[in-house]
Design a protein around this motif. Structure first.
Motif, mmCIF file in Angstrom:
data_model
loop_
_atom_site.group_PDB
_atom_site.id
_atom_site.type_symbol
_atom_site.label_atom_id
_atom_site.label_comp_id
_atom_site.label_asym_id
_atom_site.label_seq_id
_atom_site.Cartn_x
_atom_site.Cartn_y
_atom_site.Cartn_z
ATOM 1 N N GLN A 1 0.874 -1.173 0.000
ATOM 2 C CA GLN A 1 0.000 0.000 0.000
ATOM 3 C C GLN A 1 0.914 1.227 0.000
ATOM 4 O OE1 GLN A 1 -3.276 -0.433 -0.370
ATOM 5 N NE2 GLN A 1 -2.837 -2.623 -0.354
ATOM 6 N N PRO A 2 1.120 1.856 -1.162
ATOM 7 C CA PRO A 2 2.063 2.978 -1.252
ATOM 8 C C PRO A 2 1.817 4.068 -0.216
ATOM 9 C CG PRO A 2 1.383 2.315 -3.429
ATOM 10 C CD PRO A 2 0.518 1.548 -2.456
ATOM 11 N N GLU A 3 0.558 4.296 0.143
ATOM 12 C CA GLU A 3 0.258 5.333 1.127
ATOM 13 C C GLU A 3 0.777 4.981 2.521
ATOM 14 O OE1 GLU A 3 -3.435 2.690 0.763
ATOM 15 O OE2 GLU A 3 -2.002 3.572 -0.621
ATOM 16 N N ASN A 4 1.132 3.711 2.736
ATOM 17 C CA ASN A 4 1.653 3.287 4.038
ATOM 18 C C ASN A 4 3.179 3.190 4.081
ATOM 19 O OD1 ASN A 4 -0.999 3.057 4.928
ATOM 20 N ND2 ASN A 4 -1.104 0.883 4.454
ATOM 21 N N LEU A 5 3.856 3.512 2.998
ATOM 22 C CA LEU A 5 5.310 3.362 2.959
ATOM 23 C C LEU A 5 6.015 4.234 3.997
ATOM 24 C CD1 LEU A 5 6.009 3.071 -0.866
ATOM 25 C CD2 LEU A 5 6.085 1.262 0.861
ATOM 26 N N VAL B 1 12.605 0.036 3.040
ATOM 27 C CA VAL B 1 11.814 -0.828 2.161
ATOM 28 C C VAL B 1 12.800 -1.484 1.208
ATOM 29 C CG1 VAL B 1 9.981 -0.947 0.420
ATOM 30 C CG2 VAL B 1 9.814 0.703 2.318
ATOM 31 N N LEU B 2 12.991 -2.785 1.366
ATOM 32 C CA LEU B 2 13.953 -3.515 0.534
ATOM 33 C C LEU B 2 13.201 -4.314 -0.520
ATOM 34 C CD1 LEU B 2 16.497 -4.796 3.197
ATOM 35 C CD2 LEU B 2 16.639 -2.769 1.727
ATOM 36 N N VAL B 3 13.534 -4.058 -1.786
ATOM 37 C CA VAL B 3 12.868 -4.717 -2.902
ATOM 38 C C VAL B 3 13.785 -5.757 -3.534
ATOM 39 C CG1 VAL B 3 11.410 -2.702 -3.347
ATOM 40 C CG2 VAL B 3 13.577 -2.943 -4.564
ATOM 41 N N MET B 4 13.167 -6.757 -4.150
ATOM 42 C CA MET B 4 13.925 -7.846 -4.763
ATOM 43 C C MET B 4 14.401 -7.518 -6.174
ATOM 44 S SD MET B 4 13.909 -10.030 -2.329
ATOM 45 C CE MET B 4 13.120 -9.628 -0.780
ATOM 46 N N GLU B 5 13.695 -6.594 -6.860
ATOM 47 C CA GLU B 5 14.047 -6.252 -8.238
ATOM 48 C C GLU B 5 14.034 -4.743 -8.410
ATOM 49 O OE1 GLU B 5 11.383 -8.142 -11.006
ATOM 50 O OE2 GLU B 5 11.508 -10.068 -9.965
ATOM 51 N N SER B 6 14.885 -4.258 -9.299
ATOM 52 C CA SER B 6 14.911 -2.820 -9.573
ATOM 53 C C SER B 6 13.561 -2.343 -10.099
ATOM 54 C CB SER B 6 16.041 -2.477 -10.541
ATOM 55 O OG SER B 6 15.924 -3.230 -11.727
ATOM 56 N N GLU B 7 12.845 -3.191 -10.818
ATOM 57 C CA GLU B 7 11.510 -2.840 -11.310
ATOM 58 C C GLU B 7 10.549 -2.559 -10.149
ATOM 59 O OE1 GLU B 7 7.881 -5.164 -13.428
ATOM 60 O OE2 GLU B 7 9.828 -5.377 -14.392
ATOM 61 N N THR C 1 8.488 0.946 -9.537
ATOM 62 C CA THR C 1 7.035 0.940 -9.352
ATOM 63 C C THR C 1 6.648 1.646 -8.064
ATOM 64 O OG1 THR C 1 6.809 -1.111 -10.613
ATOM 65 C CG2 THR C 1 4.999 -0.550 -9.113
ATOM 66 N N LEU C 2 7.342 1.320 -6.976
ATOM 67 C CA LEU C 2 7.005 1.933 -5.687
ATOM 68 C C LEU C 2 7.323 3.419 -5.656
ATOM 69 C CD1 LEU C 2 8.035 -0.799 -3.095
ATOM 70 C CD2 LEU C 2 5.766 -0.269 -4.003
ATOM 71 N N ARG C 3 8.440 3.811 -6.254
ATOM 72 C CA ARG C 3 8.794 5.234 -6.257
ATOM 73 C C ARG C 3 7.785 6.070 -7.050
ATOM 74 N NH1 ARG C 3 14.726 3.500 -6.762
ATOM 75 N NH2 ARG C 3 15.357 3.488 -4.571
ATOM 76 N N LYS C 4 7.194 5.477 -8.079
ATOM 77 C CA LYS C 4 6.174 6.193 -8.851
ATOM 78 C C LYS C 4 4.924 6.444 -8.012
ATOM 79 C CE LYS C 4 7.549 4.558 -13.394
ATOM 80 N NZ LYS C 4 7.227 3.628 -14.499
ATOM 81 N N ARG D 1 13.965 5.656 1.057
ATOM 82 C CA ARG D 1 13.790 4.457 1.892
ATOM 83 C C ARG D 1 13.692 3.187 1.049
ATOM 84 N NH1 ARG D 1 9.415 6.434 6.425
ATOM 85 N NH2 ARG D 1 10.416 8.425 6.795
ATOM 86 N N ILE D 2 13.353 3.334 -0.210
ATOM 87 C CA ILE D 2 13.150 2.204 -1.112
ATOM 88 C C ILE D 2 14.485 1.852 -1.744
ATOM 89 C CG2 ILE D 2 11.917 1.386 -3.147
ATOM 90 C CD1 ILE D 2 9.765 3.604 -2.453
ATOM 91 N N GLN D 3 14.996 0.666 -1.407
ATOM 92 C CA GLN D 3 16.321 0.274 -1.877
ATOM 93 C C GLN D 3 16.318 -1.167 -2.349
ATOM 94 O OE1 GLN D 3 19.572 1.370 0.726
ATOM 95 N NE2 GLN D 3 18.275 2.880 1.759
ATOM 96 N N LEU D 4 17.200 -1.466 -3.275
ATOM 97 C CA LEU D 4 17.376 -2.829 -3.763
ATOM 98 C C LEU D 4 18.101 -3.639 -2.687
ATOM 99 C CD1 LEU D 4 16.929 -4.615 -6.293
ATOM 100 C CD2 LEU D 4 19.189 -3.879 -7.073
ATOM 101 N N LEU D 5 17.532 -4.765 -2.294
ATOM 102 C CA LEU D 5 18.094 -5.589 -1.220
ATOM 103 C C LEU D 5 19.547 -5.968 -1.481
ATOM 104 C CD1 LEU D 5 16.519 -8.215 0.911
ATOM 105 C CD2 LEU D 5 18.339 -9.028 -0.565
#
Length: 157
Positions: free
Chosen positions: A72-76, A82-88, A92-95, A104-108
Motif C-alpha cells: 500500500q504505497p500510502e503506508n510506505l 523498504v527492501l525490494v527484490m528487483e529494480s523494477e 514501481t514503488l517510487r512512482k 527508503r526504497i532500496q534494492l536488497l
C-alpha cells in the motif's frame, strides 16, 4: 526501533522467505519486519509450498497465520527501510510513493557488495534448487545489514 518492509512481486516466494530470515536474524535491529508484493493478490494467500519447504530445510519457518498482501504505497512512510527484490519493484514503488519516501526504497542486493545492482531471481518458475539459491542471497543480505547496524552505518530515518 525501526520498521522494515520486504517487497517482491506476488508476496508468495522471495519476500516471505526474506521476512522469515530477517525476523530470525535482525530482530534486534527492527521492531517490525513484514513483507508485501507489488502485484500480490488482494485476497491474500499462503506462502508457496516450495518456499516453505526451502525455509524448513534451512531451519526457518513462516508464521502459521501468514497471508500475502499487496504493498500500500500510502503506508510506505511507516517503514524506515523498504527492501525490494528487483529494480523494477523500486521503480514501481517510487512512482506511487510520496517523494519524501523514495530514499527508503532500496534494492536488497545493494547491501551485499558482490551482488550490488543485481535482482534477486524469482524462483517461482524454475527448479526447486532456485529457492535455496535465493535463501543464500537473503542470508547474506541479512548478515550484512546486521553488521552495518552494529557498526552504526545503517541509516534508518
Amino acid at each position: 526501533m525501526a520498521a522494515l518492509l520486504l517487497v517482491c512481486t506476488a508476496n508468495i516466494c522471495r519476500s516471505p522467505m526474506a521476512e522469515a530470515i530477517f525476523k530470525a536474524r535482525l530482530g534486534e535491529v527492527f521492531k517490525t519486519i513484514t513483507s508485501a508484493g507489488v502485484h500480490a493478490d488482494p485476497r491474500g494467500g499462503p506462502v508457496d509450498a516450495r518456499a516453505a519447504a526451502a525455509l524448513a530445510r534451512h531451519n526457518y519457518s513462516v508464521e502459521r497465520k501468514w497471508r500475502s498482501q499487496r504493498v500500500q504505497p500510502e503506508n510506505l512512510g511507516q517503514y524506515h527501510l523498504v527492501l525490494v527484490m528487483e529494480s523494477e519493484h523500486a521503480e514501481t514503488l517510487r512512482k506511487k510513493a510520496a517523494p519524501e519516501h523514495h530514499a527508503r526504497i532500496q534494492l536488497l542486493t545493494d547491501f551485499v557488495p558482490e551482488l550490488a545492482g543485481e535482482d534477486v531471481p524469482d524462483p517461482y518458475f524454475g527448479p526447486v534448487a532456485g529457492f535455496d539459491v535465493v535463501i543464500g542471497m537473503l542470508e547474506r543480505a541479512a548478515q550484512r545489514l546486521l553488521a552495518e547496524s552494529r557498526e552504526g552505518r545503517l541509516k534508518l530515518d
